[in-house]
Design an enzyme around this catalytic site. Structure first.
Site, PDB file in Angstrom:
ATOM      1  NE  ARG A  68      25.777   6.787 -10.203  1.00 41.06           N
ATOM      2  CZ  ARG A  68      26.642   5.808 -10.001  1.00 41.06           C
ATOM      3  NH1 ARG A  68      26.321   4.562 -10.311  1.00 41.06           N
ATOM      4  NH2 ARG A  68      27.836   6.056  -9.495  1.00 41.06           N
ATOM      5  CG  HIS A  69      26.799  10.871 -12.619  1.00 40.30           C
ATOM      6  ND1 HIS A  69      27.708   9.856 -12.826  1.00 40.30           N
ATOM      7  CD2 HIS A  69      26.757  11.059 -11.276  1.00 40.30           C
ATOM      8  CE1 HIS A  69      28.195   9.452 -11.669  1.00 40.30           C
ATOM      9  NE2 HIS A  69      27.636  10.167 -10.706  1.00 40.30           N
TER      10      HIS A  69
END
Length: 448
Positions: A68-69
């Site tokens: 995930r960012h």
């Protein structure tokens, strides 16, 4: 208490109130909430790193990471709601209401254009890259090829670039020379699944449990408490405005590492209620609420195993592994359905609006599963002096912690056993069929 004295006590109240809130911010949680040791040393591999290592006879062949960012700024919608609440406080705040006055004076520094990765998010990714390289030095050795992919969203592309930058000169390519492939088909599969979009994403009734909880007794109690603290009629607030105040507390902590005055509005019990509201949305929109949520991720799941298969075939043929490092950057909405597809964090009882108390010890807590910079890593090993079946083994790590496999309750599995356990998904989950809108007499039917 005199207003002046109450106002002077506000910083103390903020510090006390926010001390226990960090673990309840759901998908807006800092990565340090799941790995507290990183607060002291962002490059630490943790207290149990040695225990997760395989025997020396096992050499890693391939690492596949879905990330995930990193920490991001608020969405445009959240900023608009915050501006609405902040505007009301500025118009109504009186000296006799210190909490409202303090928040009215709070500088509204967010802008809608900020819907991107925060500087803290870049550091999240750089540090994660360095920790993975330290954990798997053979895979991250010089002249190893890194295949880097991302969703098209700017925060993900920035996260991918930061991850590569974190590796520095350790790989053969320069920091700015590794191209990032945009692959929304895998990283944003949900956008390409017509059935999910029609029946969940664009269907207000799909979020019935979420909306019911917003109107339920637990949220009503929190709303009335916040309204009282702000000296506002409860009718001027709703669950969305209360939630955005809570999320502002989370953003200030995650982005700036400061205790926001917005945190003073909430106790730990309030935070648990608001966490449950967030988890309800994740459950019904990205988790076990509807089968299509997780089934739509089979395209990513199958791609992971196709690459593992390829590495096994290359190893058996004594060929170099063509893709030893595959790193893909997506979203919480990428990881949550994938983990649900694999059967992780599933509670015996579904999360619903009317079972908040019974779910106090639930497995499905999004902040523990997909905080900022969350990562799911598959590592394929070749092990010497093993039978043919045991020659290739797999380890899975979620947020850098080994996961137990369902079929063995162990943290290591033969690749053959893992494929056998997920045989149905690998062979029978066809994205086009799963995501096709069902039709009855020529019209689309609602299956939810």
């Amino acid at each position: 208490m005199a207003p002046r004295r109450a106002a002077c006590l506000l910083p103390l109240l903020v510090a006390v109130a926010s001390a226990g809130l960090g673990g309840y911010f759901g998908t807006k949680s800092r990565y340090e909430e799941v790995n507290p040791h990183l607060a002291e040393d962002p490059l630490s591999l943790g207290p149990h790193a040695a225990a997760s290592r395989l025997p020396a006879a096992c050499a890693p062949l391939q690492l596949r990471a879905v990330l995930r960012h990193g920490t991001r700024y608020p969405t445009a919608g959240q900023i608009r709601r915050l501006a609405e609440l902040h505007g009301r406080l500025r118009r109504a705040a009186a000296p006799s209401c210190p909490a409202a006055a303090a928040l009215a004076a709070w500088p509204m520094w967010y802008e809608e254009s900020l819907d991107r990765l925060a500087p803290r998010g870049r550091r999240d990714m750089e540090h994660l890259a360095r920790r993975l390289a330290a954990r798997f030095p053979a895979l991250f050795a010089a002249r190893r090829r890194l295949a880097l992919a991302s969703s098209s969203k700017h925060r993900c592309l920035q996260s991918g670039a930061a991850f590569r930058r974190g590796l520095g000169p350790s790989l053969s390519l320069g920091a700015d020379e590794t191209e990032i492939e945009v692959n929304d088909a895998l990283m944003r599969f949900f956008d390409h699944c017509d059935k999910f979009v029609a029946f969940v994403e664009d269907n207000d009734t799909a979020m019935y449990q979420v909306n019911a909880f917003k109107e339920g007794p637990e949220m009503r109690k929190v709303l009335e408490k916040v309204a009282s603290a702000l000296c506002l009629p409860a009718s001027e607030l709703n669950a969305d405005l209360v939630q955005v105040a809570f999320l502002t507390c989370s953003y200030e902590l995650a982005i700036k590492n400061v205790t926001s005055p917005w945190c003073s509005l909430f106790s730990e019990e309030d935070a648990k209620v608001l966490e449950y509201l967030n988890d309800l949305k994740q459950y019904w929109k990205r988790g076990y609420g509807y089968d299509i949520n997780s089934r739509s991720s089979c395209i990513l799941f199958q791609d992971i195993f196709q690459q593992l298969d390829k590495a096994v075939d290359e190893s058996r043929s004594s060929k170099p592994i063509s893709s030893p490092l595959i790193v893909q950057v997506g979203h919480a909405e990428t990881l949550q359905p994938l983990l649900a597809l694999m059967g992780y964090f599933k509670d015996a009882e579904p999360l619903q609006a009317n079972n908040y108390i019974r779910q106090a010890h639930r497995k499905f807590r999004s902040g523990r599963i997909v905080p900022y910079a969350a990562n799911l890593v598959f590592v394929l090993y070749h092990c010497e002096q093993k039978t043919s079946k045991e020659e290739y083994q797999v380890q899975m790590l979620l947020n850098e912690k080994p996961m137990l496999f369902h079929h063995s309750n162990e943290t290591i599995s033969t690749y053959a056993d893992l494929k056998s356990y997920y045989k149905d998904i690998l062979q029978n989950c066809h994205f086009e069929e799963v995501c096709e809108l069902p039709k009855v007499n020529g019209t689309v039917a609602d299956e939810l």
